[in-house]
Write an enzyme that holds these catalytic residues in place. Sequence first.
Site, PDB file in Angstrom:
ATOM      1  N   SER A  73       1.092  -1.151   0.018  1.00 32.73           N
ATOM      2  CA  SER A  73       0.052   0.256   0.156  1.00 32.73           C
ATOM      3  C   SER A  73       0.920   1.109  -0.241  1.00 32.73           C
ATOM      4  O   SER A  73       2.160   1.211   0.631  1.00 32.73           O
ATOM      5  CB  SER A  73      -0.863  -0.133   1.448  1.00 32.73           C
ATOM      6  OG  SER A  73      -1.406  -1.196   1.300  1.00 32.73           O
TER       7      SER A  73
HETATM    8  C1  LIG Z   1      -2.235  -4.251   0.087  1.00 31.14           C
HETATM    9  S1  LIG Z   1      -2.410  -6.136   0.133  1.00 31.14           S
HETATM   10  C2  LIG Z   1      -2.039  -5.539   1.926  1.00 31.14           C
HETATM   11  C3  LIG Z   1      -0.598  -5.050   1.640  1.00 31.14           C
HETATM   12  C4  LIG Z   1       0.142  -4.897   3.021  1.00 31.14           C
HETATM   13  N1  LIG Z   1      -0.537  -4.780   4.514  1.00 31.14           N
HETATM   14  C5  LIG Z   1       0.894  -3.814   3.119  1.00 31.14           C
HETATM   15  O1  LIG Z   1       2.318  -4.472   3.822  1.00 31.14           O
HETATM   16  O2  LIG Z   1       1.173  -3.147   2.367  1.00 31.14           O
HETATM   17  C6  LIG Z   1      -4.361  -6.815   0.504  1.00 31.14           C
HETATM   18  C7  LIG Z   1      -4.243  -7.941   0.725  1.00 31.14           C
HETATM   19  O3  LIG Z   1      -4.432  -8.556   1.131  1.00 31.14           O
HETATM   20  C8  LIG Z   1      -5.588 -10.489   1.080  1.00 31.14           C
HETATM   21  N2  LIG Z   1      -6.706 -10.352   1.315  1.00 31.14           N
HETATM   22  C9  LIG Z   1      -7.022 -10.352   0.651  1.00 31.14           C
HETATM   23  N3  LIG Z   1      -8.714 -11.373   0.475  1.00 31.14           N
HETATM   24  C10 LIG Z   1      -8.116 -11.957   1.786  1.00 31.14           C
HETATM   25  C11 LIG Z   1      -8.228 -12.705   2.899  1.00 31.14           C
HETATM   26  N4  LIG Z   1     -10.054 -12.958   3.019  1.00 31.14           N
HETATM   27  N5  LIG Z   1      -7.718 -12.811   3.759  1.00 31.14           N
HETATM   28  C12 LIG Z   1      -6.738 -13.116   3.737  1.00 31.14           C
HETATM   29  N6  LIG Z   1      -6.146 -12.095   2.926  1.00 31.14           N
HETATM   30  C13 LIG Z   1      -6.957 -11.641   2.022  1.00 31.14           C
HETATM   31  C14 LIG Z   1      -4.971  -9.596  -0.470  1.00 31.14           C
HETATM   32  O4  LIG Z   1      -3.849 -11.112  -0.791  1.00 31.14           O
HETATM   33  C15 LIG Z   1      -3.591  -9.025  -0.520  1.00 31.14           C
HETATM   34  O5  LIG Z   1      -2.574  -9.259  -0.080  1.00 31.14           O
END
Ligand SMILES: C[S@@+](CC[C@H](N)C(=O)[O-])C[C@H]1O[C@@H](n2cnc3c(N)ncnc32)[C@H](O)[C@@H]1O
Length: 404
Positions: A73
């Site tokens: 992000s």
């Molecule tokens: C924006 S990214 C995370 C960014 C991260 N926290 C960083 O260090 O910048 C969003 C993540 O949420 C995960 N995600 C989406 N749905 C999910 C779910 N139901 N359970 C766990 N992770 C999920 C996606 O695979 C993705 O990797």
Amino acid sequence: MTTQRDQAQDLREAMVRQLQDWGDLRSDSIAEALRTVPRHLFAPGESLEDVYAANQAVVTKRDEQGLATSSLSATHIQVTMLEQAQLQPGMRVLEVGSGGYNAALLAELVGEAGTVVSLDIDGDIVERARSCLQTAGYERVRVVHGDAEHGHAPEAPYDRIIVTAGAWDIPPAWIEQLAPGGRIVVPLRMRGLTRSVVFAHDGDHLVSTGYRLCGFVPMQGASAREERLIPLDGSEVALRVEEEQLLDVTGLQKSLQQPRLERWPDVEFSYPDETHFWIATQAPVFGLLAARQDAIERGLVTRSAQRGVPTLIRGASFAYRTKRPLEDGDTFENGVYAHGPEAEAVAEDYVELLRRFDRDLRGGPGAQIEVFPATRPTSELPRGRVIEKKHTRVVVSWPGAREL
Ligand SMILES: C[S@@+](CC[C@H](N)C(=O)[O-])C[C@H]1O[C@@H](n2cnc3c(N)ncnc32)[C@H](O)[C@@H]1O
């Protein structure tokens, strides 16, 4: 000779200053964490300038349609949420959605005495985050594979649950796994608008202590929830709606082709995000009107619909917000466009909402958002807009608003 390491350090320092100038970054501890964690080690192959641009996300995975499903992000959003979370050394934190970088910042903030568990549904992202965290020296972060819907019980309870994917609901597991006095920070979608909300326990329900505008990749898995798209003009103009609402789609389509009514209620255009949230949580029948560039250029709808504009719907009629510059050229005023047989009435409703926002809410503390179990009867809910979810009933109220 300047090495890549020096350059990364300089860019980190510049990023910190930028975030402080914008007002997103206020805590010394978060500034120190940003200076310490080498963000570029979590985005191998990307240019240092891109990685350290404070308002830029780095996409790490896309689906078959090319839509981002995972990213590091943008730091300004991460910092906003870290400020909201008010982390202290020794805390136990669950991060939902991994990338590695934010988890490393969390590890800096909770220190050696704290615990960071980072959960992701995507096995590739789990592997990637683990490997980047190891390279950067943060082996103590535990990256686990699973669906947010279930949280991660083995290491609960958590003092903080920080969700980094766009959520539509609050699964019961998050509430069960939250320690007494704990906080959940979550980008929650309400009537199509996403706000990063901080929730605290209040007896048997959650209550917001603040919220900020944000945008995130959508939640996948059991908690995924797509918006409905109601086409109003081929694929050029659509209403995005979340709730089950009986809509006169044919009537609305016809109305869009009719001349529109304009109202200019002499209300300054400012705090647009907060105005939108207010309108979205007042209208009994509501959608976001969204248009492609072609429809805007041929004048069918205004530019305000580019990314979705709050729209009141009444039968075959609807009204949405627009704006025009005032004489000074620096400020704008709000206007309302309405279409359909009841255009006058629905435009009037919109105008009244704009006036009430102007009179009671502009620059104020904003809405209160409360989350109750889905089984809670309406008679036991506080006054406000009730937004029905799968597991919960979300009630949004505006303590500052008086009747007109
Ligand atoms: C924006 S990214 C995370 C960014 C991260 N926290 C960083 O260090 O910048 C969003 C993540 O949420 C995960 N995600 C989406 N749905 C999910 C779910 N139901 N359970 C766990 N992770 C999920 C996606 O695979 C993705 O990797």
